[in-house]
Scaffold this active site. Structure first.
Site, PDB file in Angstrom:
ATOM      1  N   HIS A 180     -11.322  -3.128   3.295  1.00  0.00           N
ATOM      2  CA  HIS A 180     -11.274  -2.714   4.701  1.00  0.00           C
ATOM      3  C   HIS A 180     -12.027  -1.414   4.986  1.00  0.00           C
ATOM      4  O   HIS A 180     -12.032  -0.955   6.114  1.00  0.00           O
ATOM      5  CB  HIS A 180      -9.808  -2.553   5.107  1.00  0.00           C
ATOM      6  CG  HIS A 180      -9.160  -1.441   4.339  1.00  0.00           C
ATOM      7  ND1 HIS A 180      -8.934  -1.508   2.981  1.00  0.00           N
ATOM      8  CD2 HIS A 180      -8.726  -0.221   4.727  1.00  0.00           C
ATOM      9  CE1 HIS A 180      -8.384  -0.375   2.579  1.00  0.00           C
ATOM     10  NE2 HIS A 180      -8.242   0.417   3.616  1.00  0.00           N
ATOM     11  N   ASP A 181     -12.620  -0.808   3.973  1.00  0.00           N
ATOM     12  CA  ASP A 181     -13.326   0.465   4.168  1.00  0.00           C
ATOM     13  C   ASP A 181     -14.848   0.334   4.128  1.00  0.00           C
ATOM     14  O   ASP A 181     -15.555   1.330   4.228  1.00  0.00           O
ATOM     15  CB  ASP A 181     -12.915   1.462   3.081  1.00  0.00           C
ATOM     16  CG  ASP A 181     -11.498   1.961   3.268  1.00  0.00           C
ATOM     17  OD1 ASP A 181     -11.026   1.992   4.424  1.00  0.00           O
ATOM     18  OD2 ASP A 181     -10.861   2.316   2.257  1.00  0.00           O
ATOM     19  N   GLU A 240      -6.530   3.986  -5.999  1.00  0.00           N
ATOM     20  CA  GLU A 240      -7.850   4.129  -5.392  1.00  0.00           C
ATOM     21  C   GLU A 240      -8.353   5.496  -5.841  1.00  0.00           C
ATOM     22  O   GLU A 240      -7.839   6.521  -5.381  1.00  0.00           O
ATOM     23  CB  GLU A 240      -7.744   4.062  -3.858  1.00  0.00           C
ATOM     24  CG  GLU A 240      -9.092   4.113  -3.188  1.00  0.00           C
ATOM     25  CD  GLU A 240      -9.034   4.508  -1.729  1.00  0.00           C
ATOM     26  OE1 GLU A 240      -9.988   4.224  -1.007  1.00  0.00           O
ATOM     27  OE2 GLU A 240      -8.042   5.113  -1.296  1.00  0.00           O
ATOM     28  N   ASP A 275      -3.138   4.601  -2.333  1.00  0.00           N
ATOM     29  CA  ASP A 275      -4.194   5.162  -1.510  1.00  0.00           C
ATOM     30  C   ASP A 275      -4.631   6.537  -2.025  1.00  0.00           C
ATOM     31  O   ASP A 275      -3.781   7.385  -2.330  1.00  0.00           O
ATOM     32  CB  ASP A 275      -3.639   5.304  -0.077  1.00  0.00           C
ATOM     33  CG  ASP A 275      -4.714   5.597   0.938  1.00  0.00           C
ATOM     34  OD1 ASP A 275      -5.603   4.755   1.096  1.00  0.00           O
ATOM     35  OD2 ASP A 275      -4.646   6.672   1.567  1.00  0.00           O
ATOM     36  N   ASP A 300       0.859  -1.177   0.000  1.00  0.00           N
ATOM     37  CA  ASP A 300       0.000   0.000   0.000  1.00  0.00           C
ATOM     38  C   ASP A 300       0.903   1.238   0.000  1.00  0.00           C
ATOM     39  O   ASP A 300       1.863   1.301   0.772  1.00  0.00           O
ATOM     40  CB  ASP A 300      -0.857  -0.018   1.278  1.00  0.00           C
ATOM     41  CG  ASP A 300      -2.263   0.484   1.038  1.00  0.00           C
ATOM     42  OD1 ASP A 300      -2.398   1.628   0.575  1.00  0.00           O
ATOM     43  OD2 ASP A 300      -3.228  -0.249   1.322  1.00  0.00           O
TER      44      ASP A 300
HETATM   45  C1  GLC Z   1      -8.184   5.156   1.829  1.00  0.00           C
HETATM   46  C2  GLC Z   1      -8.009   3.932   2.686  1.00  0.00           C
HETATM   47  C3  GLC Z   1      -8.679   4.187   3.998  1.00  0.00           C
HETATM   48  C4  GLC Z   1      -8.013   5.361   4.658  1.00  0.00           C
HETATM   49  C5  GLC Z   1      -8.004   6.592   3.742  1.00  0.00           C
HETATM   50  C6  GLC Z   1      -7.045   7.633   4.226  1.00  0.00           C
HETATM   51  O1  GLC Z   1      -9.494   5.396   1.503  1.00  0.00           O
HETATM   52  O2  GLC Z   1      -8.499   2.812   2.035  1.00  0.00           O
HETATM   53  O3  GLC Z   1      -8.649   3.073   4.845  1.00  0.00           O
HETATM   54  O4  GLC Z   1      -8.673   5.689   5.843  1.00  0.00           O
HETATM   55  O5  GLC Z   1      -7.596   6.261   2.436  1.00  0.00           O
HETATM   56  O6  GLC Z   1      -5.731   7.207   4.069  1.00  0.00           O
END
Ligand code: GLC
Ligand code: CA
Length: 536
Positions: A309-310, A238, A197, A100
Site C-alpha cells: 500500500h506504500d 518493516e 510498522d 498491523d
Molecule cells: C509505514 C506504513 C505506511 C505509513 C507509515 C507511518 O511505512 O506502511 O503506510 O504511512 O508507516 O505509519
C-alpha cells in the site's frame, strides 16, 4: 533452519487494505464484513494467510496508521464483534490473520497524547519525545521538520511521520509495557502474527542523521516478542536494515522477529519513487540473488513481495503495464514467488492491476502525496508535477479493488461513491474481465500458488543462480534432494536464452508458463516470457 521456523516457508500471505477492499454497508468505504465476504475468494486464489492493514480506531490522517485506540475497531470498518466473526471464519478456512502493529507512533488524538501535551508534569507527558529546542534537523518522512511546537508546554515533540503522528518514547518502560499489553490483548484474541510498522524507528539516536536503528532497537524488540506467551507468533518488521542488522533482528536464536521486509528491490538507496526509476529489472535480479544467498548463508527467512500500500504498482514502475501487461504481471510474479521465502501478494496484483492517471490533485487522498504536491506547487511546472504525483503516489495501489466491470457499483466495490476515485483503467482491468480472458492473470496466480503448494522443493529447497547472460533475464534453480525446479524469466524483448543443459524434454516437464503455444522447450524467449520446468 529449525523445523519450527521452516514451516513459515509454507505460508502465502495476501495483504488487504481494508478501506479499499469491499464495502458491504453502502458508505463507500471498505469494511471488515467486506473482508469476510471474500474469504472463499482468497482460498480460491490459494493463499493461507492475510495481513490486514490497520483497522483500529483512527482519525485517518494516515488511513489507520495513526491509531487513537489500539483495542477497538475503526467505526467505518465495523465493530469488535465483526472482527471476532472475521477471525473465526478465517480460522475455519485455515487462513491465518496477521494484524498491523503501529508502535512507533500514535495518533495525536490518542488519549495518551491528548494528556501528554497538556503540561510537562502530566503522567503521560513522558510517553512521547519532547525537546525545548529541536536537537537536530530531522525531516519527517512525509516532508517538513520532524519537530512540531506544542503551545501549552512550550516544547517541541517528535513526529517521524505526519504532524498528527507523534512518536512514542520507547525509552520509557511504561510505554514498552503498554505495547506489550496491546500485543497480548490481540494474541489472546487469537491473532497469528503482527506486521510491525516502521519498527526500526522505535529506538533513536538524536545525534545521528538517521531517525531509525538506534542503539536499543534489539533490546526493545526482545522485550516485546521474546516473551514466552507470544513466541509462537509470526512477526515481521518493516525495516530499512541491511547486512548484520538483519541477522540480528531476525536471526534464528535472537528471540526478536520471524522476518523482515527488505526494500532494496523497490528503493535502492535514495531512489525517489516520484521520479523515473534509475534502475532496471536487471538490478532487481541482482538484488534478489544477493538476498537469496545472504539469507541462506545466515539461516534467515526472506520475504518475497513486489507491491504494497506504500508504492505504485510494480509492473507500472519497472515493467510494461500496457500492451504486455499480462506477460509482465505473470513473469514478475513467477520470478519472485518461486524464490525461497514467504510470498506476500497485495490486493489487485492477482488481476494485473496497474497505476492510474488523474489530472487533478483533488483525485488524491494520501497525506504523503498531498505534502509532496504542496511542497512543490508553484516551483515545478504543473504538468510535470502531476506526472510525478501520478507516477509515485501511494494512492495508485490504494484505489478500490475492481471486482467487476459494473460502473454503477464502482466496479463491484460499493453501491455508494467510493472514498477514493476508482482506478482510471478499471473498465479494462478488473477481476471479472480478467477471469474471462484466455490469458488470465488470476488463473496464472492460481497455478503458480498451486505449484508452490505441491512442490516442497519450491517451498523449502535451496536456491542457485544459473543466469549466463547478464541482461534482461533471470534463470535460477531450486533444489531439494533429487527434486529440481528451473525458472527462466525473460524481462526484455525477444531473445535467445540458452536453457540449462539438464532441461530436456522427457526429463523435465514444463510446469507453468505464460506463452503456451508449442514452443515450451525452445530457447527463443518472447518479451516477458517465463517458463517453469520441473524434474520428472
Ligand atoms: C509505514 C506504513 C505506511 C505509513 C507509515 C507511518 O511505512 O506502511 O503506510 O504511512 O508507516 O505509519
Ligand atoms: Ca462500508
Amino acid at each position: 533452519m529449525g523445523k519450527e521456523r521452516e514451516r513459515f516457508l509454507d505460508m502465502v500471505v495476501y495483504q488487504i487494505y481494508p478501506r479499499s477492499f469491499l464495502d458491504t454497508n453502502g458508505d463507500g468505504i471498505g469494511d471488515l464484513n467486506g473482508v469476510r465476504a471474500r474469504l472463499d475468494y482468497l482460498c480460491e486464489l490459494g493463499v493461507n494467510a492475510v495481513w490486514l492493514c490497520p483497522c483500529y480506531k483512527s482519525p485517518n490522517c494516515d488511513n489507520g496508521y495513526d491509531i487513537s485506540d489500539y483495542r477497538d475497531i475503526m467505526d467505518e470498518f465495523g465493530t469488535l464483534a465483526d472482527w471476532d466473526e472475521l477471525i473465526k471464519e478465517m480460522h475455519l478456512r485455515g487462513l491465518r490473520l496477521i494484524m498491523d502493529l503501529v508502535a512507533n507512533h500514535t495518533s495525536s488524538q490518542h488519549e495518551w497524547f491528548k494528556k501528554a501535551r497538556l503540561s510537562r508534569d502530566n503522567p503521560y507527558h513522558d510517553y512521547y519525545i519532547w525537546a525545548d529546542v529541536p536537537p537536530n534537523d530531522w525531516q519527517s518522512v512525509f516532508g517538513g521538520s520532524a519537530w512540531e511546537y506544542n503551545e501549552p508546554t512550550g516544547e517541541y515533540y517528535l513526529h517521524s511521520f505526519a504532524i498528527q503522528q507523534p512518536d512514542l518514547n520507547w525509552g520509557n518502560p511504561k510505554v514498552r509495557r503498554e505495547i506489550c499489553d496491546i500485543v497480548d490483548f490481540w494474541a489472546e484474541k487469537g491473532v497469528d502474527g503482527f506486521r510491525c510498522d516502521v519498527l526500526d524507528y522505535i529506538s533513536k539516536d538524536f545525534t545521528a542523521d538517521k531517525m531509525y536503528n538506534g542503539p536499543h532497537l534489539h533490546e526493545y524488540i526482545r522485550e516485546l516478542f521474546g516473551r514466552e506467551n507470544v513466541r509462537h507468533l509470526f512477526t515481521i518488521g518493516e525495516c530499512s536494515l541491511g547486512g548484520r542488522d538483519v541477522c540480528d533482528i531476525c536471526g534464528e536464536n535472537r528471540r526478536e522477529l520471524t522476518t523482515v521486509f527488505q526494500f532494496e528491490h523497490l528503493r535502492f538507496d535514495g531512489v525517489d519513487k516520484y521520479l523515473p526509476p534509475s534502475f532496471s529489472l536487471d538490478d532487481v535480479r541482482d538484488v534478489l540473488i544477493k538476498w537469496q544467498n545472504f539469507t541462506a548463508e545466515n539461516s534467515l527467512l526472506y520475504t518475497l513481495f513486489t507491491d504494497n500500500h506504500d508504492w505504485p504498482y510494480y509492473i507500472s514502475r519497472f515493467g510494461n503495464d500496457k500492451e504486455l501487461r499480462y506477460e509482465c504481471a505473470t513473469a514478475i510474479a513467477a520470478m519472485f514467488y518461486l524464490l525461497r521465502g514467504i510470498p506476500f501478494i497485495y490486493q489487485g496484483q492477482e488481476y494485473g492491476a496497474a497505476n492510474s492517471y488523474y489530472d487533478d490533485i483533488s483525485a488524491f487522498n494520501d497525506v504523503e502525496t498531498l505534502n509532496y504536491y504542496k511542497a512543490r506547487e508553484g516551483g515545478t511546472p504543473r504538468a510535470r508535477l502531476m506526472a510525478e504525483v501520478n507516477r509515485g503516489s501511494r494512492d495508485n495501489s490504494r484505489r478500490p479493488m475492481a471486482w467487476t466491470g459494473d460502473t454503477a457499483t464502482a466496479h463491484g466495490f460499493s453501491t455508494a461513491k467510493p472514498w477514493l476515485k476508482t482506478a482510471t483503467r478499471a473498465d479494462e482491468i478488473n477481476l471479472e474481465k480478467d477471469k474471462k480472458r484466455e490469458r488470465s492473470v488470476f488463473r496464472f496466480y492460481q497455478q503458480l500458488l498451486a505449484l508452490r503448494k505441491e512442490n516442497e522443493c519450491i517451498r523449502r529447497g535451496s536456491f542457485a543462480d544459473l543466469t549466463n547472460e547478464r541482461k534482461g533475464c533471470f534463470v535460477y534453480e531450486r533444489a531439494l534432494g533429487e527434486d529440481r525446479c528451473i525458472v527462466v524469466c525473460n524481462f526484455d524483448k525477444a531473445q535467445e536464452i540458452v536453457l540449462p543443459s539438464c532441461v530436456k524434454e522427457g526429463e523435465f516437464v514444463y510446469a507453468l508458463g505464460n506463452y503456451k503455444d508449442g514452443e515450451e522447450y525452445s530457447s527463443r524467449f518472447r518479451p516477458f516470457e517465463v517458463a517453469v520446468y520441473l524434474k520428472k
